[in-house]
Design a protein around this motif. Structure first.
Motif, PDB file in Angstrom:
ATOM      1  N   PHE A  92      39.096  25.505  35.530  1.00  0.00           N
ATOM      2  CA  PHE A  92      40.272  25.566  36.514  1.00  0.00           C
ATOM      3  C   PHE A  92      39.966  24.597  37.017  1.00  0.00           C
ATOM      4  N   ASP A  94      41.881  23.405  39.427  1.00  0.00           N
ATOM      5  CA  ASP A  94      43.145  24.098  40.828  1.00  0.00           C
ATOM      6  C   ASP A  94      42.034  25.378  41.871  1.00  0.00           C
ATOM      7  N   LEU A  95      41.218  25.903  41.060  1.00  0.00           N
ATOM      8  CA  LEU A  95      40.372  26.808  41.469  1.00  0.00           C
ATOM      9  C   LEU A  95      39.299  26.324  41.874  1.00  0.00           C
TER      10      LEU A  95
ATOM     11  N   ARG B 223      46.917  32.256  38.313  1.00  0.00           N
ATOM     12  CA  ARG B 223      46.706  30.270  38.714  1.00  0.00           C
ATOM     13  C   ARG B 223      46.483  29.694  37.686  1.00  0.00           C
ATOM     14  N   ALA B 224      44.881  30.079  37.430  1.00  0.00           N
ATOM     15  CA  ALA B 224      44.187  30.060  35.547  1.00  0.00           C
ATOM     16  C   ALA B 224      45.318  29.641  34.669  1.00  0.00           C
ATOM     17  N   GLU B 227      46.938  26.413  34.830  1.00  0.00           N
ATOM     18  CA  GLU B 227      46.755  25.843  34.675  1.00  0.00           C
ATOM     19  C   GLU B 227      45.999  25.175  32.769  1.00  0.00           C
ATOM     20  N   PRO B 338      51.451  18.941  42.591  1.00  0.00           N
ATOM     21  CA  PRO B 338      51.697  18.817  41.144  1.00  0.00           C
ATOM     22  C   PRO B 338      50.090  20.358  40.373  1.00  0.00           C
ATOM     23  N   VAL B 339      50.569  21.058  39.595  1.00  0.00           N
ATOM     24  CA  VAL B 339      49.728  22.069  39.007  1.00  0.00           C
ATOM     25  C   VAL B 339      49.338  20.912  37.711  1.00  0.00           C
ATOM     26  N   VAL B 340      47.878  21.141  37.924  1.00  0.00           N
ATOM     27  CA  VAL B 340      46.770  19.759  36.704  1.00  0.00           C
ATOM     28  C   VAL B 340      47.494  21.332  35.503  1.00  0.00           C
TER      29      VAL B 340
END
Lengths: 240, 343
Positions: A92, A94-95, B223-224, B227, B338-340
């Motif tokens: 992940f 973004d984490l 959140r995870a 993605e 942007p969210v990957v």
């Protein structure tokens, strides 16, 4: 002989209109490293994804520790004690590294002793603990992917090409980590294209071709027989 | 093979530009305020319009935040989201009108209590409606975008017709609770009390939502999941249940937004959800699909842009936000934050 921890019997899997696995039979013994080998496109990744329920088997059965998991949802398969590290690592990005590890410990916070062991195995993870995982190098991402699988004790680890595209030094780190897992009594089903790594780590091996297992036996036997390797995997050119 | 090497990685020092890059979208909001200040001749007018724009932005954010997460988590394009806005407004305002004694009393406490009950009723109704909507309308069309658009649009139309059947075809006009009427004067500018309240409430809600997403396990899973949902499931989390929770929460937030929007306009119609949906989608797209932070920034920009342009050149107000969306997408095609997404 003890019952295998994982058994696939006559498993067939389709992806869209393509038939990928054709009645695959595979047994993974308990407490060792089983290498899943074969040329590109023979169905190794599909095998792992089918076990995890990410692609559904059209026919056949998959049993884990004697329990039929063929139709279980993916989260239930994971909670039954199977860890999965996909070919693309599934990080992940973004984490942070810490958040990735926290998420991997499904039943609660990561055990501190286990975390120390993970840090000892993969020192960069301590350094980049609070950094976004997306900022890690390719090797560090692979370390995190393996570390995430190690965050909690699992009975079986399905790992898809952990050394792909990595420098030799990082490959050594990966090999050490997998050996440490094996020493803890875990069972590992490892897809690997690097035959040297496979020879070093594997206890047993299964070679696939066209969606089936065409040879299964001791890894040492395969490693010692060049003619067999060439017949099964066409390795003569790659090893030259 | 040699033993594992001892890694001693170091962090490279980042340049100023690199450090500022993640904050660029945030800086766009004050930049837009500054542009408005330069373009609007009167300082008091600028302040009034800025507060109005921020209030509008906060309400759009409340309506849009659920939609962006719903898309991010399960790739569901829900054109029926506007239905929750309308139903929330009608349920909430009906409660408020039923509590006319409290809403009309010159007591801040009674007024806020009436609004609170109206909001609770709206969120309860739309949360329940969201649960049914997900099960009946959305679940059969997972993974099929065209069908999602058609079927959720159908859901919106049916809901609007149901509202017309239950509440009648006429728009409902009403007044805000007594103590939320009027304005305070600050630096020569008249600032409506309700707009200030909307700004404060929206900000608190954003911070609370961000806190949940950043500091709790469920937030981490969401959140995870945005993605790489497949990997979240492979770790052992039942993402479908999380998604249902997010869908219900997002629907309830849209209902809350509907009540606030209704109080802002002092009129509600069956089509108000469909009308605001255009702004909501603009905000979700320019923010970055699946990003709550992007949605917040986008909503503020849309609110400010709409108010400034409506003051400066009323004829261009309608196209200003479309122009804003085009400009943002030319700069960042994936949206501001942007969210990957895993392939």
């Amino acid at each position: 002989m003890a019952d295998p921890i994982l058994r696939l019997s006559g498993v067939s899997t389709d992806i869209a209109q393509y038939h990928i696995l054709h009645g695959l039979d595979l047994e993974v013994p308990e407490g060792g490293v089983t290498m899943l080998l074969g040329r590109n496109g023979v169905g190794k990744t599909t095998t792992l994804r089918t076990v995890m329920g990410l692609w559904r088997a059209r026919a056949g059965t998959i049993t884990f520790e004697g329990r039929d998991i063929t139709a279980l949802p993916t989260p239930d398969i994971a909670r039954a004690g199977i860890a999965y590290v996909p070919e693309d690592m599934g990080i992940f990005t973004d984490l942070t590294v810490e958040e990735n590890m926290t998420l991997a410990a499904v039943s609660g916070p990561v055990d501190p002793d286990r975390l120390d062991w993970i840090f000892a195995t993969f020192p960069p993870l301590r350094t980049f603990w609070r950094s976004a995982a997306g900022n890690l190098s390719g090797g560090q991402k692979q370390m995190l992917a393996i570390a995430r699988a190690m965050a909690e004790e699992r009975r079986l680890y399905l790992i898809d090409e952990p050394t792909k595209g990595l420098a030799p030094a990082i490959i050594a780190t990966m090999a050490a980590a997998l050996r440490a897992l094996k020493a803890q009594g875990a069972s590992i089903l490892l897809v690997e294209q690097n035959f040297a790594v496979a020879s070093m780590l594997g206890d047993s091996a299964a070679v696939m071709d066209d969606g089936r297992v065409v040879w299964a036996g001791a890894m040492a036997e395969l490693a010692a027989d060049s003619a067999l390797q060439e017949r099964l995997m066409g390795l003569s050119v790659e090893r030259a | 093979m040699s033993a594992a090497p001892d890694h001693t990685p170091t962090m490279a020092a980042r340049g100023l530009g690199e450090r500022l890059a993640p904050w660029l979208p945030v800086l766009l909001v004050p930049a837009l305020c500054l542009a408005g200040w330069l373009a609007i001749p009167s300082g008091s007018s600028w302040l009034t319009l800025t507060v109005s724009g921020l209030a509008m932005g906060m309400m759009i954010f409340i309506m849009a935040s659920g939609l962006t997460l719903i898309f991010g988590l399960m790739d569901v394009i829900n054109f029926g989201h506007g239905a929750f806005v309308s139903v929330g407004a009608f349920c909430g305002i009906s409660v408020l009108l039923a509590l006319g004694g409290w809403a009309g009393a010159p007591s801040l406490m009674l007024n806020l209590l009436a609004v609170l009950l109206a909001v609770c009723a709206a969120m309860l109704a739309t949360g329940l409606m969201g649960w049914v909507f997900e099960r009946v309308i959305v679940r059969p069309v997972y993974g099929a975008h065209l069908k999602q658009i058609l079927v959720t649009m159908g859901g919106l139309i049916i809901t609007e017709q149901l509202i017309l059947a239950i509440w009648g075809p006429d728009a409902i006009f009403f007044s805000r609770p007594e103590t939320l009427k009027g304005a305070i004067t600050f630096a020569g500018a008249a600032l409506e009390k309700y707009r200030l309240l909307a700004v404060a409430f929206g900000l608190i809600l954003f911070l609370a939502m961000r806190g949940v997403l950043r500091t709790t396990r469920i937030g981490l899973i969401v959140r995870a999941g945005v993605e790489n949902g497949e990997m979240v499931e492979a770790l052992g989390y039942r993402l479908r249940r999380v998604f249902i929770g997010v869908f219900v929460a997002g629907s309830a937030l849209a209902g809350l937004g509907g009540v606030m929007w209704g109080l802002y306009q002092e009129v509600i119609t069956a089509h108000m959800g469909g009308e605001t949906l255009v702004l909501v989608f603009i905000v979700v797209i320019i923010g970055g699909l699946g990003s709550v932070e992007g949605c917040f920034i986008g909503a503020l920009m849309v609110g400010l842009m709409q108010n400034y342009v409506a003051f400066l050149e009323p004829k261009l107000a309608l196209v200003s936000n479309i122009a804003l969306m085009v400009a943002v997408l030319m700069w960042r095609p994936q949206g501001m934050v942007p969210v990957v997404k895993a392939k």
